[in-house]
Write a protein that holds these residues in place. Structure first.
Motif, PDB file in Angstrom:
ATOM      1  N   VAL A  93     -29.362 -19.274 -76.073  1.00  0.00           N
ATOM      2  CA  VAL A  93     -28.780 -18.435 -75.028  1.00  0.00           C
ATOM      3  C   VAL A  93     -28.666 -16.992 -75.523  1.00  0.00           C
ATOM      4  CG1 VAL A  93     -26.710 -18.028 -73.633  1.00  0.00           C
ATOM      5  CG2 VAL A  93     -27.531 -20.369 -74.006  1.00  0.00           C
TER       6      VAL A  93
ATOM      7  N   LEU B  96     -26.986 -13.179 -70.403  1.00  0.00           N
ATOM      8  CA  LEU B  96     -26.032 -14.026 -69.680  1.00  0.00           C
ATOM      9  C   LEU B  96     -24.875 -13.190 -69.141  1.00  0.00           C
ATOM     10  CD1 LEU B  96     -25.199 -16.875 -68.788  1.00  0.00           C
ATOM     11  CD2 LEU B  96     -23.992 -17.112 -70.970  1.00  0.00           C
TER      12      LEU B  96
ATOM     13  N   THR C  19     -31.065 -19.388 -71.282  1.00  0.00           N
ATOM     14  CA  THR C  19     -30.011 -18.536 -70.708  1.00  0.00           C
ATOM     15  C   THR C  19     -29.828 -18.815 -69.223  1.00  0.00           C
ATOM     16  OG1 THR C  19     -30.535 -16.828 -72.343  1.00  0.00           O
ATOM     17  CG2 THR C  19     -29.224 -16.157 -70.428  1.00  0.00           C
TER      18      THR C  19
ATOM     19  N   GLU D  78     -28.029 -22.053 -68.840  1.00  0.00           N
ATOM     20  CA  GLU D  78     -26.601 -21.847 -69.125  1.00  0.00           C
ATOM     21  C   GLU D  78     -25.904 -21.171 -67.944  1.00  0.00           C
ATOM     22  OE1 GLU D  78     -23.300 -22.187 -71.928  1.00  0.00           O
ATOM     23  OE2 GLU D  78     -25.243 -23.183 -71.640  1.00  0.00           O
ATOM     24  N   LEU D  79     -26.580 -20.234 -67.283  1.00  0.00           N
ATOM     25  CA  LEU D  79     -26.012 -19.563 -66.112  1.00  0.00           C
ATOM     26  C   LEU D  79     -25.640 -20.586 -65.036  1.00  0.00           C
ATOM     27  CD1 LEU D  79     -25.424 -16.962 -64.403  1.00  0.00           C
ATOM     28  CD2 LEU D  79     -27.807 -17.161 -63.607  1.00  0.00           C
TER      29      LEU D  79
END
Length: 402
Positions: A231, A236, A281, A284-285
């Motif tokens: 990430v 992010l 990333t 993860e968002l």
């Protein structure tokens, strides 16, 4: 009409989600038992769009321009593709004995201005479906909610609110349904509380876009790229600063917001981002924004469905970010996750046929419940049953006999 009397119906549900991969088809038997809708899944199909049609649809999405002529050609092309899918669904899933087709069509634009939805456009002219199948068609299922001041979405709140009420009462804590399509949406069901549902942000929309840029494939197959990356905190942070995430529900969004231009703006000026890091990333968002909203409502169990469930990287991230809430799939509760939105569409069609409102105003923001959609006659005249008396408060998923 069907095998269950006046309100028993065999319905084919059709939808193409914001990922524009193709048409989800489901067949279901539906009937009412003392305020409970009993839904028996008969099977699901995934019918890909012809590639030229898919490419034309993607080319017509914002921020690209689109002429009235192209919109007309797409409306016909999608209508014909949905007609073929309905014919297959009726023959392969419903043993040729369907009573009604319900179509949510292909959303190409969701007009949001000042936090309000001003209009929404779904392509797929239902007359093609009626002509091909001879069955009546219930279509244009979002517009009435929008006209009543709602967002026209997430309509999944209708199925989820009925289906998960028993689980919320059994656990005594809020539970949530999570749909991971192009956009992620949640429905929160808590005992004695109005149902809440809204779009949390992107699920696969940015992931698929990034994967296509990097690999030429439609998606990050098995989450391989994301699992091999890390990430990027700077990217992010930029993405999480989007005002959409901080806006209060009810709210809805789509690819007119989370698109290529959006991703380019987020990447502008940053040090180059490795492909694996980009996918990690964006994964993860999705996980962080979903988990944050579930935490906001004190959710203890999350029931996931939609295409994102097939992405191990996304599911792993969700298990981590949602903890201590437990992540399950709709298949764990007996409703096939691959066809859940198509089963939702079948339910909405059944509700309209029976004269029952198909919206949850606390979820969509509409002024009140509304009977949804427009009905197109099949080979014969429309003969509707007497409206179903009393409120529908629960949904039970039954096992297919035999």
């Amino acid at each position: 009409m069907g095998k269950n009397g006046g309100h028993g119906l065999r319905v084919i549900g059709l939808i193409s989600g914001t990922s524009i991969d193709g048409i989800d088809v489901a067949a279901a038997d539906l009937h009412a038992e003392d305020g409970t809708v009993v839904l028996t899944p008969l099977g699901e199909l995934d019918v890909p769009y012809p590639e030229p049609l898919r490419e034309a649809l993607l080319a017509a999405l914002p921020p690209n321009p689109c002429t009235a002529g192209e919109l007309t050609r797409l409306d016909t092309g999608v209508g014909q593709a949905f007609a073929d899918a309905a014919r297959r669904g009726a023959g392969e899933l419903a043993a040729g004995r369907a009573d009604l087709v319900a179509s949510l069509g292909q959303t190409v634009f969701h007009w949001v201005s000042g936090g309000h939805v001003r209009g929404t456009l779904q392509l797929g002219q239902p007359a093609w479906i009626a002509e091909a199948t001879g069955l009546p068609v219930c279509a244009d299922l979002r517009a009435r909610d929008v006209a009543a001041g709602g967002h026209g979405a997430p309509l999944a709140s209708t199925l989820d609110g009925l289906w998960l009420r028993g689980l919320a009462e059994d656990t005594g804590r809020p539970v949530a349904a999570l749909n991971l399509g192009g956009i992620a949406n949640i429905t929160v069901v808590a005992e004695g509380e109005p149902v809440i549902a809204y779009d949390t942000g992107p699920a696969n929309a940015l992931l698929d876009l990034a994967a296509h840029r990097v690999t030429g494939q439609r998606s990050d197959v098995d989450g391989r790229l994301a699992r091999g990356g890390s990430v990027r905190a700077d990217l992010l942070g930029r993405l999480l600063a989007d005002p959409y995430f901080a806006a209060a529900p009810p709210k809805s969004t789509g690819k007119e917001h989370f698109n290529a231009a959006y991703l380019d703006a987020a990447l502008a000026g940053l040090d180059p981002v490795d492909p694996g890091d980009l996918l990690a990333t964006l994964t993860e968002l999705t996980a962080v924004t979903v988990a944050e909203e579930c935490r906001r409502h004190g959710v203890t169990v999350v029931i996931a469905s939609g295409g994102g469930v097939a992405n191990p990287a996304l599911m792993t991230a969700l298990v981590r970010t949602l903890a201590p809430a437990v992540l399950k799939t709709s298949d764990d509760l007996g409703l096939p996750g691959a066809g859940k939105e198509a089963y939702l569409t079948a339910l909405l069609g059944w509700l309209t046929w029976c004269g029952v409102p198909g919206t949850v105003p606390s979820a969509t923001g509409a002024r009140g419940p509304r009977v949804l959609g427009a009905l197109v006659p099949g080979a014969g005249p429309l003969i509707l049953p007497a409206p179903l008396g009393g409120a529908v408060t629960r949904l039970r998923v039954a096992e297919k006999a035999g």
